[in-house]
Design an enzyme around this catalytic site. Sequence first.
Site, PDB file in Angstrom:
ATOM      1  N   SER A   1     -69.271  38.581  30.573  1.00  0.00           N
ATOM      2  CA  SER A   1     -69.120  38.086  29.294  1.00  0.00           C
ATOM      3  C   SER A   1     -69.325  36.687  28.833  1.00  0.00           C
ATOM      4  CB  SER A   1     -67.357  38.451  29.229  1.00  0.00           C
ATOM      5  OG  SER A   1     -66.843  37.674  28.031  1.00  0.00           O
TER       6      SER A   1
ATOM      7  N   TYR B   1     -58.429  36.242  31.127  1.00  0.00           N
ATOM      8  CA  TYR B   1     -59.804  36.959  30.956  1.00  0.00           C
ATOM      9  C   TYR B   1     -60.690  36.179  31.569  1.00  0.00           C
ATOM     10  CZ  TYR B   1     -63.325  40.024  28.911  1.00  0.00           C
ATOM     11  OH  TYR B   1     -64.569  40.839  29.087  1.00  0.00           O
TER      12      TYR B   1
END
Length: 268
Positions: A153, A166
């Site tokens: 990501s 995250y």
Amino acid sequence: MRDMSANAPETAAPAARRVLVTGASSGIGAATARRLAADGWTVVAAARRADRLDALVAEVGSAVEAWPLDVTSDDDVAALVAHLEKTGGLDAVVNNAGGALGLDRVEAADLGQWQHMYDVNVLGTLRVTQAVLPLLRASAATTGGSDVVVITSTAAYATYEGGSGYTAAKHAERMLATTLRWELAGEPLRVVQIAPGAVATEEFSLVRFDGDAERAAAVYDGYQPLVAGDIADAIAWTLSRPAYVSIDELVIRPRAQANNWKTVKTGV
């Protein structure tokens, strides 16, 4: 200017090959399974939700094989590898299983959510990659090259307020991929890391916001986010490069997203 094309190796299309895609029951994983099957790959689509995988097979056809898998389970991964060994080996893996939970500040962080994100995004990728590396090496010895693809990501490159859990997991996953690339240098194995920005899928934000559909939809209001097929296209492209070409890292954002905390919402 010197024309280097005459010295480049031949780039004939490879023969049909076999790829494992984790997290294939929805979103980027399902889109990747569809795209690679269309490109001539035999796809082993793995995820926890067997019913979703069965629907994918019914949609795409025999080029896709469903395999229920929890990447946090040693037993599940061992059973999958035993199956792959008996049924033709493996030429590539797309480590896509992952996800985000919550947007808590560090001082209020939920340790259980952090643990789950690390278990799936980092240790799941490690567990699967370790297990299939012998199969990829065996394939590379006869085909000239195999691939490990890791879907991280843009959270692997920079953090943002409320995203510490995250981003910590995705930073770790990126470092896993980078270190593996360095450790495999000299072998005919490529390690590709693809880092998507905002991708509108049916579940990512919904899961992150604990089922709050209105809040999840608001993430993508006012601009055109990426869709799962955009990332599937990128995965297919990296895998289709000649064996001597390695796409080490590829960051993909929607045009409106300048960075992890600035998205220009103009309605287009």
